[in-house]
Write a protein that holds these residues in place. Structure first.
Motif, PDB file in Angstrom:
ATOM      1  N   TYR A  50       0.841  -1.187   0.000  1.00  0.00           N
ATOM      2  CA  TYR A  50       0.000   0.000   0.000  1.00  0.00           C
ATOM      3  C   TYR A  50       0.882   1.245   0.000  1.00  0.00           C
ATOM      4  CZ  TYR A  50      -4.370  -2.484   0.810  1.00  0.00           C
ATOM      5  OH  TYR A  50      -5.476  -3.286   0.677  1.00  0.00           O
ATOM      6  N   THR A  51       0.382   2.285  -0.630  1.00  0.00           N
ATOM      7  CA  THR A  51       1.066   3.572  -0.613  1.00  0.00           C
ATOM      8  C   THR A  51       0.906   4.210   0.761  1.00  0.00           C
ATOM      9  OG1 THR A  51       0.494   3.812  -2.949  1.00  0.00           O
ATOM     10  CG2 THR A  51       1.284   5.783  -1.815  1.00  0.00           C
ATOM     11  N   THR A  52       1.898   4.971   1.177  1.00  0.00           N
ATOM     12  CA  THR A  52       1.820   5.672   2.462  1.00  0.00           C
ATOM     13  C   THR A  52       0.545   6.519   2.523  1.00  0.00           C
ATOM     14  OG1 THR A  52       4.234   5.785   2.593  1.00  0.00           O
ATOM     15  CG2 THR A  52       2.989   7.302   4.007  1.00  0.00           C
ATOM     16  N   GLY A  53      -0.203   6.365   3.608  1.00  0.00           N
ATOM     17  CA  GLY A  53      -1.454   7.095   3.793  1.00  0.00           C
ATOM     18  C   GLY A  53      -2.681   6.310   3.376  1.00  0.00           C
ATOM     19  N   TYR A  54      -2.480   5.096   2.887  1.00  0.00           N
ATOM     20  CA  TYR A  54      -3.603   4.243   2.465  1.00  0.00           C
ATOM     21  C   TYR A  54      -3.593   2.966   3.315  1.00  0.00           C
ATOM     22  CZ  TYR A  54      -3.841   7.237  -1.667  1.00  0.00           C
ATOM     23  OH  TYR A  54      -3.966   8.313  -2.517  1.00  0.00           O
ATOM     24  N   PHE A  55      -4.821   2.535   3.714  1.00  0.00           N
ATOM     25  CA  PHE A  55      -4.937   1.368   4.580  1.00  0.00           C
ATOM     26  C   PHE A  55      -5.988   0.407   4.030  1.00  0.00           C
ATOM     27  CE2 PHE A  55      -3.806   5.041   7.172  1.00  0.00           C
ATOM     28  CZ  PHE A  55      -2.621   4.605   7.754  1.00  0.00           C
ATOM     29  N   SER A  57      -7.960  -1.535   5.918  1.00  0.00           N
ATOM     30  CA  SER A  57      -9.156  -1.591   6.754  1.00  0.00           C
ATOM     31  C   SER A  57      -9.011  -0.633   7.908  1.00  0.00           C
ATOM     32  CB  SER A  57      -9.382  -3.009   7.266  1.00  0.00           C
ATOM     33  OG  SER A  57      -8.269  -3.435   8.035  1.00  0.00           O
ATOM     34  N   ASP A  58     -10.088  -0.509   8.676  1.00  0.00           N
ATOM     35  CA  ASP A  58     -10.112   0.373   9.836  1.00  0.00           C
ATOM     36  C   ASP A  58      -9.546  -0.374  11.042  1.00  0.00           C
ATOM     37  OD1 ASP A  58     -10.660   2.072  11.915  1.00  0.00           O
ATOM     38  OD2 ASP A  58     -12.606   2.678  11.108  1.00  0.00           O
ATOM     39  N   ARG A  59      -8.440   0.125  11.548  1.00  0.00           N
ATOM     40  CA  ARG A  59      -7.776  -0.560  12.658  1.00  0.00           C
ATOM     41  C   ARG A  59      -8.560  -0.467  13.962  1.00  0.00           C
ATOM     42  NH1 ARG A  59      -2.096   2.391  12.393  1.00  0.00           N
ATOM     43  NH2 ARG A  59      -3.551   4.130  12.056  1.00  0.00           N
ATOM     44  N   ASN A  99     -11.512   5.807   8.035  1.00  0.00           N
ATOM     45  CA  ASN A  99     -11.443   7.262   8.085  1.00  0.00           C
ATOM     46  C   ASN A  99     -10.006   7.763   8.108  1.00  0.00           C
ATOM     47  OD1 ASN A  99     -14.251   7.520   8.153  1.00  0.00           O
ATOM     48  ND2 ASN A  99     -14.313   7.355  10.410  1.00  0.00           N
ATOM     49  N   GLU A 100      -9.071   6.862   8.448  1.00  0.00           N
ATOM     50  CA  GLU A 100      -7.675   7.239   8.521  1.00  0.00           C
ATOM     51  C   GLU A 100      -6.981   7.158   7.167  1.00  0.00           C
ATOM     52  OE1 GLU A 100      -5.890   4.732  11.408  1.00  0.00           O
ATOM     53  OE2 GLU A 100      -7.104   5.454  13.085  1.00  0.00           O
TER      54      GLU A 100
END
Length: 434
Positions: A50-55, A57-59, A99-100
């Motif tokens: 994943y690129t920095t700033g992309y996730f 799922s919601d942790r 949301n992150e």
């Protein structure tokens, strides 16, 4: 990790190829439905990169974020009850669930070819599992990845790699099973991150991986009434073993000795001889003077109740003979589905003839029986025919017909109908003096 997945996938393909060519595994006695169609839906998640700033799922949520973004349709053919091949296609839509994370959306369309192992049969635990089953699968896949958001929107890439997974099953109807699947995919070639925000240089392979979890249905079709994954299969080896067990059972049954006279039932021409009375090699009670009474029993009766000189005229002896007859010790026997007595059992008829000649005031009921093989109306008639034939023999031997009364008792259910030796004992005619 990727090396292990590759080895596992290649092993499945090797097993499928080997066993698909071995047509001797399945007995021609038992066939099964080889084709099945499978439909699954669930969730797919890219694990990395994943690129920095992309996730992914919601942790902050339990189990991350759950969504329905994976759809799969496959068709499977089993070359043998244990091994087969599966061709499937899948659609995955990966997007921001946290949301992150920055917003993203990536679409993947995949086609896979996999070897399939029926683990329940492989480990010989199908009978214990009952309606449950388990499949292992693994193989190769190719997929088209297309970002649907951001600067790379609309750009395509074909990538590919290997996939392995397992599928628990539960049969809910004869040909329909509920499935749950977990599959791990590892790409040998991939340049998009799973967020679709970046594309690496051609000389920098990202080696991405993802997993899918899904529920679905598996429908097996063919001429047989049970799902191919759950059908009872008999191999040629098992068929031979079953035949051997059956033969051993028959031998044990043949060697049984119903009347305990030392002669096995299959050699015993008179399987109801009286305990303790001497028999010949064919199990017949010895009757040298051919008067219808076994010699040892006759000697006992003579010594106990009468002398040879008064045997036919003594009232006590006559009453003893009547009880002897009415208790069923005098009988004549019949082969399966036959109306005429066996040659060795006509002595019982001769005994009754002798008794009636010596007791002209007596009459006798002739009572016919049959075993339980066949339908009841037929057996009732067969029992009557047997008694009628015995009456005709006695009439031809000089006994008046009015002294002979035919009775059909039909089926004798007092013995085990599955025992050939026991059935011999009830195919008979007995007598009752009145």
């Amino acid at each position: 990790m990727k090396k292990n997945l590759l080895i596992f996938s290649l092993s499945i393909f090797a097993c499928v190829t080997s066993f698909a060519q071995d047509s001797t595994e399945v007995s021609k006695v038992d066939e099964y439905n080889k084709w099945s169609i499978e439909l699954n839906a669930g969730q797919s998640k890219g694990i990395k990169p994943y690129t920095t700033g992309y996730f992914a799922s919601d942790r902050n949520k339990v189990l991350g974020s759950i969504t329905l973004n994976h759809y799969e349709l496959g068709v499977r053919y089993m070359f043998s009850p244990t091994f087969g091949l599966k061709l499937d296609g899948a659609y995955d839509k990966l997007e921001n669930l946290s949301n992150e994370s920055n917003d993203f959306e990536l679409q993947q369309i995949r086609i896979g070819l996999q070897g399939v192992i029926n683990a329940a049969r492989l480990f010989d635990i199908q009978e214990k599992l009952g309606r449950f089953g388990m499949l292992f699968h693994g193989g190769i896949q190719v997929a088209q990845m297309t970002p649907k958001f951001g600067p790379l929107d609309g750009r395509n890439e074909w990538n590919g790699g290997i996939m392995v997974g397992f599928t628990p099953e539960f049969r809910i109807t004869k040909n329909l099973a509920l499935t749950a699947d977990f599959t791990l995919i590892s790409n040998v070639r991939q340049h998009f991150n799973w967020d679709g925000a970046e594309y690496s240089d051609d000389n920098n392979n990202l080696a991405g991986s993802m997993y899918t979890t899904s529920l679905g249905l598996s429908y097996s079709f063919g001429s047989h009434k049970i799902h191919g994954d759950f059908a009872t299969i008999t191999t040629k080896q098992q068929e031979a073993l079953n035949a051997l067990e059956k033969r051993v059972g028959e031998i044990e049954n043949d060697m049984s000795d119903s009347d305990q006279d030392g002669v096995p039932d299959y050699l015993d021409a008179e399987p109801n001889s009286i305990a303790g009375v001497a028999v010949d090699t064919k199990g017949r009670m010895v009757d040298i003077n051919q008067n219808g009474v076994p010699d040892e029993l006759e000697k006992y009766l003579n010594n106990t109740y009468v002398t040879n000189q008064t045997y036919n005229n003594d009232a006590k002896s006559t009453e003893m003979m009547k009880k002897f007859i009415n208790d069923g010790y005098v009988a004549t026997y019949f082969d399966f589905n036959k109306k005429q007595p066996t040659n060795v059992s006509t002595e019982g008829i001769d005994f009754i003839r002798t008794y009636l000649l010596n007791n002209p005031e007596a009459s006798v009921d002739i009572i016919g029986f049959a075993d339980e093989i066949g339908n009841t109306p037929y057996n009732n008639k067969l029992a009557n025919d047997r008694a009628t034939n015995v009456k005709e023999i006695l009439m031809k031997a000089g006994i008046a017909p009015e002294r002979l009364n035919v009775i059909s008792q039909g089926e004798d259910t007092s013995v085990d109908k599955d025992s050939a030796g026991a059935r011999k004992l009830v195919r008979r005619v007995t007598f009752k003096v009145k």
